[in-house]
Scaffold this motif. Structure first.
Motif, PDB file in Angstrom:
ATOM      1  N   GLU A 179      -6.138  10.069   0.279  1.00 34.38           N
ATOM      2  CA  GLU A 179      -6.853   9.151  -0.606  1.00 34.38           C
ATOM      3  C   GLU A 179      -7.744   9.901  -1.604  1.00 34.38           C
ATOM      4  OE1 GLU A 179     -10.078   5.583  -0.077  1.00 34.38           O
ATOM      5  OE2 GLU A 179      -8.528   5.811   1.461  1.00 34.38           O
ATOM      6  N   THR A 195       5.369   4.464   1.945  1.00 36.27           N
ATOM      7  CA  THR A 195       5.807   5.753   2.492  1.00 36.27           C
ATOM      8  C   THR A 195       6.529   5.571   3.812  1.00 36.27           C
ATOM      9  OG1 THR A 195       3.979   6.872   1.390  1.00 36.27           O
ATOM     10  CG2 THR A 195       5.021   8.038   3.205  1.00 36.27           C
ATOM     11  N   LYS A 196       5.985   4.747   4.697  1.00 39.46           N
ATOM     12  CA  LYS A 196       6.615   4.514   5.997  1.00 39.46           C
ATOM     13  C   LYS A 196       7.972   3.817   5.835  1.00 39.46           C
ATOM     14  CE  LYS A 196       3.602   6.224   8.807  1.00 39.46           C
ATOM     15  NZ  LYS A 196       3.909   7.391   9.618  1.00 39.46           N
ATOM     16  N   THR A 234       7.591  10.590   8.394  1.00 44.35           N
ATOM     17  CA  THR A 234       6.493  10.474   7.429  1.00 44.35           C
ATOM     18  C   THR A 234       5.212  10.746   8.204  1.00 44.35           C
ATOM     19  OG1 THR A 234       6.477   8.093   7.807  1.00 44.35           O
ATOM     20  CG2 THR A 234       7.649   8.863   5.869  1.00 44.35           C
ATOM     21  N   SER A 252       0.839  -1.206   0.000  1.00 45.27           N
ATOM     22  CA  SER A 252       0.000   0.000   0.000  1.00 45.27           C
ATOM     23  C   SER A 252       0.876   1.259   0.000  1.00 45.27           C
ATOM     24  CB  SER A 252      -0.912   0.010   1.219  1.00 45.27           C
ATOM     25  OG  SER A 252      -0.149   0.193   2.403  1.00 45.27           O
ATOM     26  N   ASN A 253       0.260   2.369  -0.355  1.00 46.13           N
ATOM     27  CA  ASN A 253       0.935   3.662  -0.348  1.00 46.13           C
ATOM     28  C   ASN A 253       1.452   3.965   1.060  1.00 46.13           C
ATOM     29  OD1 ASN A 253       1.742   6.299  -1.130  1.00 46.13           O
ATOM     30  ND2 ASN A 253      -0.220   7.113  -0.502  1.00 46.13           N
ATOM     31  N   HIS A 254       0.645   3.675   2.057  1.00 46.65           N
ATOM     32  CA  HIS A 254       1.024   3.937   3.446  1.00 46.65           C
ATOM     33  C   HIS A 254       2.276   3.139   3.832  1.00 46.65           C
ATOM     34  CE1 HIS A 254       0.628   4.806   7.680  1.00 46.65           C
ATOM     35  NE2 HIS A 254       0.647   3.509   7.933  1.00 46.65           N
ATOM     36  N   THR A 255       2.285   1.856   3.522  1.00 48.54           N
ATOM     37  CA  THR A 255       3.425   1.002   3.848  1.00 48.54           C
ATOM     38  C   THR A 255       4.682   1.449   3.106  1.00 48.54           C
ATOM     39  OG1 THR A 255       1.938  -0.859   4.235  1.00 48.54           O
ATOM     40  CG2 THR A 255       4.262  -1.382   3.886  1.00 48.54           C
ATOM     41  N   PHE A 269       2.414  12.060   7.116  1.00 47.13           N
ATOM     42  CA  PHE A 269       1.180  11.738   6.413  1.00 47.13           C
ATOM     43  C   PHE A 269       1.516  11.233   5.015  1.00 47.13           C
ATOM     44  CE2 PHE A 269       2.152  16.158   5.671  1.00 47.13           C
ATOM     45  CZ  PHE A 269       1.998  16.298   4.312  1.00 47.13           C
ATOM     46  N   THR A 270       0.592  10.507   4.451  1.00 46.35           N
ATOM     47  CA  THR A 270       0.727  10.058   3.074  1.00 46.35           C
ATOM     48  C   THR A 270      -0.167  10.942   2.209  1.00 46.35           C
ATOM     49  OG1 THR A 270      -1.032   8.455   3.371  1.00 46.35           O
ATOM     50  CG2 THR A 270       1.207   7.664   3.709  1.00 46.35           C
ATOM     51  N   LEU A 271      -0.080  10.774   0.928  1.00 42.88           N
ATOM     52  CA  LEU A 271      -0.933  11.519   0.022  1.00 42.88           C
ATOM     53  C   LEU A 271      -2.382  11.161   0.313  1.00 42.88           C
ATOM     54  CD1 LEU A 271      -0.344  13.504  -2.252  1.00 42.88           C
ATOM     55  CD2 LEU A 271      -0.380  11.618  -3.833  1.00 42.88           C
ATOM     56  N   GLY A 297      10.448   6.370   4.279  1.00 41.14           N
ATOM     57  CA  GLY A 297      10.787   7.377   5.287  1.00 41.14           C
ATOM     58  C   GLY A 297      11.740   6.841   6.335  1.00 41.14           C
TER      59      GLY A 297
END
Length: 69
Positions: free
Chosen positions: A24, A7-8, A18, A2-5, A20-22, A11
């Protein structure tokens, strides 16, 4: 992944926060239905490669990033 994973993980590797992510809704606005690939990720198995005995050098994103040092 996922985008969250992603990004973390990135980072953490960069030693950067990190917070926040972009968002949704922004991804949906920019990419429409295709945004689900970024938001939810996609489980893809390299079955054809595995069937012929191919092994990947890096199994995880973290391993691939660590090899860049």
């Amino acid at each position: 992944m996922s985008n969250h994973t992603f990004t973390k993980t990135l980072g953490s590797w960069l030693h950067r926060p990190t917070l926040f992510t972009l968002p949704e809704f922004l991804l949906k606005l920019m990419f429409g239905e295709m945004s689900t690939l970024l938001i939810d990720g996609q489980k893809v198995l390299p079955q054809a490669l595995s069937d012929v005995g191919y092994t990947f050098k890096h199994v995880t994103l973290k391993q691939a990033l660590e090899d860049q040092k």
